[in-house]
Each structure stands twice: as C-alpha cells, then as structure tokens.
Design an enzyme around this catalytic site. Sequence first.
Site, PDB file in Angstrom:
ATOM      1  N   ASP A  77       0.804  -1.220   0.000  1.00 22.80           N
ATOM      2  CA  ASP A  77       0.000   0.000   0.000  1.00 22.80           C
ATOM      3  C   ASP A  77       0.837   1.271   0.000  1.00 22.80           C
ATOM      4  O   ASP A  77       0.359   2.334  -0.384  1.00 22.80           O
ATOM      5  CB  ASP A  77      -0.948   0.004   1.202  1.00 22.80           C
TER       6      ASP A  77
ATOM      7  N   TYR B 182      -9.812  -0.697   3.086  1.00 22.27           N
ATOM      8  CA  TYR B 182      -9.326  -0.594   4.468  1.00 22.27           C
ATOM      9  C   TYR B 182      -8.984   0.847   4.829  1.00 22.27           C
ATOM     10  O   TYR B 182      -8.558   1.641   3.986  1.00 22.27           O
ATOM     11  CB  TYR B 182      -8.077  -1.454   4.672  1.00 22.27           C
TER      12      TYR B 182
END
EC number: 1.4.3.-
Length: 687
Positions: free
Chosen positions: A312, A396
């Site tokens: 990420d 998320y």
Amino acid sequence: MTILDPVAAPSATAPSDAHPLSSLTADEFLRVRDIVSAAPDFTPTTRFAYVGLDEPHKREVLAWQDGDGPLPERRVRALLLDMATGRSTDGIVSLTSGEIVSTFELDGSHGQLPVLIEEFEAIGEIVAADPRWVDALALRGCTPDNVVCVPLSAGYYGHPEEEGRRILRVLAFRQDHPGDHPWAHPVDGLSAYVDAANREVTRIVDAGIMEIPAESGNFDDPVVQGEPLTTLKPIVITQPEGPSFTVDGEWVSWANWRFQVGFDTREGLVLRQLSFTDAGEERPIIYRASINEMLVPYGDPSPVRFWQNYFDTGEYLFGRFTNTLALGCDCVGEIRYFDAVLADELGNPFTIENGICMHEEDYGTLWKHSDMFTGSNEVRRSRRLVISFFTTVGNYDYGFFWYLYLDGTIECEAKLTGILFTSAYPGLDADGNDYPFASEVAPGLGGPYHQHLFSARLDMMVDGLSNAVDEVDVARVPMGAGNEHGNAFTKQVTRLTSEQGAGRVADASVSRAWFISNTERRNRMGRPTSYALYPTESPVLLADEASSIAKRAEFATKHLFVTQYDPAERYAAGDFVHQNPGGDGITAFTAGDRPIDGEDIVVWHTFGPTHFPRPEDWPVMPVDYAKFTLKPHGFFGRNPALNIPAPGAAAHCAPGGHAGQDHAEHPGHAGHDHAEHGGHGLDDHGH
C-alpha cells in the site's frame, strides 16, 4: 506543511523555514512542475507519479545545524510516467540551482512506477470494451453497468505477455443501487488482467460461476445498524489552560521532547530528530521515523486470487489518501492539526487540510507507591503526546499513531478498520469441512485470510551516530553448582555485528528484545546508554519462502533487520515495488554484509496482525491494533519522570470521585481517536 492556530510564538532556538528537512511548500511544487515540464522530453501525456523531498545526507544536516557546514542543497525527487508510451523516469531537481540534476529511465526489470489514480479510473472503461469480460459478466447475471471494477496491483508471476508492461488485475463487485456498498456482492470466479498503458485486456481468468452473495452490507443504513444505543453518557475532558505543547512551524516541543513533524506522499507521517532533554542536555534518540512500507498478503490460492498481495505504500502511495479531519470535531482535549501539501499527477500542489492530528491524552498512573515504613504515599499521573494520521486505501482504513510518554517511552500503533476485502464463500466440501482459506462472515460471503505487515524504518541516533544492536533473551540456568535450588534465570546477550546476521525473528518464549545502544557513551553506572525495541510477537510473512511474494518482500520474512545508514535506502521493498520481480529493498541493502557494530545504523522493524476474519468484522470492522514499543534502558541514570508534579486540584484527585479515571483500568482511549470520528468532513464527525 502548515499548522492551524500556532500555540506559541516561535522559539529563538528553533530552526527556521530554511531548514533542509522542511516540507515542500506549494510554491516549491510549482517550481518543480515548471522546471520539469520545460524539459524537451516532457509531453502532454506525462504525469507526475511522485514528487517528494530528496533529503540530504544526515551528516550534512547535522553539520549545518551545528554551524559546521553549509546549508545543504534543496533537492526534489520526481517520478514521471508518460501515459501514452509508458516511458518512466526517476529524476532529481535542484531547487537551489533551478535545474534537473539527473534523470534515469526505468526499463521495468526492477519494477514499475507506482500506480496512478488516472490508471485506476480508466480500468472500468477498458474492461467494459472487451467482449470476453462482458460475456463472462452476463453468465453471472451482471452487466458492466451494475458492477464496479476494483483495479489492483499485479505482483510478479513471470507471464511473458506482461514483461515491460504496466499491468493491473481486476475483480468485480455488483452494486445494486448507488448507495449500495459493493463489497457485499463479490462477482467471484472471474478476473481480468489489464495493460493500463495500452488500454487492453491481456487475459481473462474464468474459474467458474459462483453465487453472488445477496445480503446488504450497508453499515451506514439505519435499518442495518439497528436501534441506537441510548445509555452512553458524554465523556468530556478539557484543558482549561490550553495544551502543554508549543509549535514553531513544523517543530514541536512537549515536556522534555522535541521533534519535527513532516509528511510524504509515499510514507505519510514522518517524525524527525526526536530528542529528550535530560538535565539540560538535549539528547538525540531517533533521527527519522516512518512507516516506509505496508504489505497485505492474502492466503487464498484460488485461480482468481492467488496474486492478491498489496504494497500500500510502494505501489499505491498511501500518503495521498490521507483523510481530512474537520476543525470543530467534538473530540476530547486540545487538538492541533497540520495540513499536508502534496503534488497531484499534473504536478500541481494540493492541500490535505488537517491531515495530521496532535493532542495530549491522560494515560493513568505514571508511578505510585504507598510505603509501609515511612507513611509516604505518592502518585503521579501519566500522559502522552499523540501524533497521528488516517489513510483510506480502497476498502481498508489505517490509522498510524505515534505516542511519546513522559518517561521517555516511544510507541507506534497501527489501527486497522474499514471493510474486509470479500469473496464468495464456497461452503462445505463433500466431507463437511469448511473452506480452509476464508471465513464465512455473512451468508455466502467470505473474508479471505490475510496479513497486514507494516515496516517501520527507524533511523536511530541513540546519543549520537555510533550505535549497535544487541539481541537480549531470557535464559534458564540449569540446576547445579551455583543454582542448587533451580530458581535462577539470567539474560543472554548477542551482539549483531553485520547486516547478514541481523535478520531476526521475535520470540515470546524467551521475551526477546533488541537493545540499541551507543558504543561510545556510558550512563552513570558505566554501561552503554540504550533504548530497547520491544516487538509484539506475531507471525512474519506466511507465504512459502519460494513464493513470488517472499522474494519481493524479504523485509516481511523477519521482524528485524539492521543496516548501515545510506540515504538512498529509504524503502524496505525497494524504490519501485509495482511488478518488481524481487531482489530489491532489504535484500539488496544487506547483500554487502556491512558492519553494524558502532556504526550509523537504521533499524527496520516488521509488525502487524494475521487476520482470520470474524462475523463481527462485518459489515464494517471494529478497530484492530498492532504496535511496537521503544523504551529507554539505561539511557537515563534514574526514573526521568520523578519531577512530574503531583496532581494539584482536589477535583483531580478526590477519593471516590469520577475525575481522573485510570487509563490502564479503562482501556478505551480518552483522547481524540480518528477511528471514532472518521475523516472526511463534519458529517463524519457526528455533526
């Protein structure tokens, strides 16, 4: 970066805006854009994939601060992608001279530039134009109009048609109406591989039709939420005299702590030059601290999911997705926000307002004793300074909270919430066994098993630049001479002397910790001054060591690595993570096996949870936590918090009263928690 409502006049000793580590300003981003776009190879389809400060060498900065060297050159790193041709370059721009210092063209053999938002946004159109994709959706009762496409980083699997091309892999989710959260309806058994630069689908994977889960996952629907709980009473904590910290630009002083707050598109929040004033001496502890990488590897080996593993930070640049927190939020205590100024993909500056939050929290008992011999009864209350930000990466939401305590302790805590990445749950097999790689979190809805592995880059400077690391284990002493009754135990200390031997794994059975000490400075007992890194014992990367992801993310195979400082070694998975075949980052950094005993060192710590999703994690996940702690161990000559004043007002220390509840007994954090307040505006803050 700017701060709202500075709480104190600038300190006479604080660095000015000319500090070489100051965050890039909007004007500087514009200068970079103008310099780069004037180059002859810049085209109308060229995009800025990343723009960030190219930090000077640590010794240059320290020499300038000490008055022993010139102000280092102000340089910026700019990664450029030509959307039409795929040409990718890594360049350095000097703001001091106004010139492009260097340009390196990537050939893709060591990875691609990070994925652009513009590439993400184009995916739906690309797959909708492919008849194979449309036909596969039709077999599942769907059309391109009622599904959302989720483009995901591709990893590296040696497919010949992907060599040298910018690939994204796509999964689909049905959306039943505009307000419907599509994560509840995965269109499983189907994926597409897409060349983003050439706008073509290179491969369709159809592993078979699976039933699409029907139940809504709309956690923001009052019907789904149920009857509101009405028995919770307000909690109000105030600081009537204001906060205890002072701020001068990006520099913060609080209690005995002093540090600089920074922000980067890739890493998000960066803390620099953390020091603690001890008996009038400002003693350095960490030169630079950040979350430099974050890996989310999934454990489902199905034909459409085996490639799910996301970096990420390196692939998506999670700093650019930082949430805005609105002023006036109904939170506890005195809150101060910092803005983050970044560059968009056209090179233009944009501001994430209130991207970083800073506040104090009461943290229960700091120290206490009631003495039976003297009658002394002393107690002091603890508090901590919290510096944090929240970022949303797809499904998320991640909060990163750095805590500084009055006794010199430093903690970093990741808070994980948001929505699970879902699959269709295949149900029991012929023998009545559950599917072994996912949990059923709602009827027919799966939550694949996965991990969240964060890499903290800790550029240590414990009392100076000559540092070393000892691994300290508890050790039983066999019964025998000198231990006739068998009660003895001691510690086993192993000095880590070179990079190849410094890849270590936490071990709760021996209470393993790593002590980072200064090899030249001694405390009043004549022993090295040090800080101890206490890990939270959790599994490292669970993928097979021969797997593609293990080669690409060697940093995640150990809890600890130690390297000799090199300013070019910023990221644990390497500079170019997207489609990188492996061998970069920690693998390359440690290949030379440099000495690390008494050197200027960087500690790389991997931490994070392994997640077997629960029904309670659906449709939105309560916050989960992962953290590590750095505690002084012989850094001070005695308890550094002895001089904390006793609680003064009777209202704060009243027998039988309700004020001053002990945080240790009531673990719900009293201070401002972004996870509780959201991050996208006033409505998300409960207004």
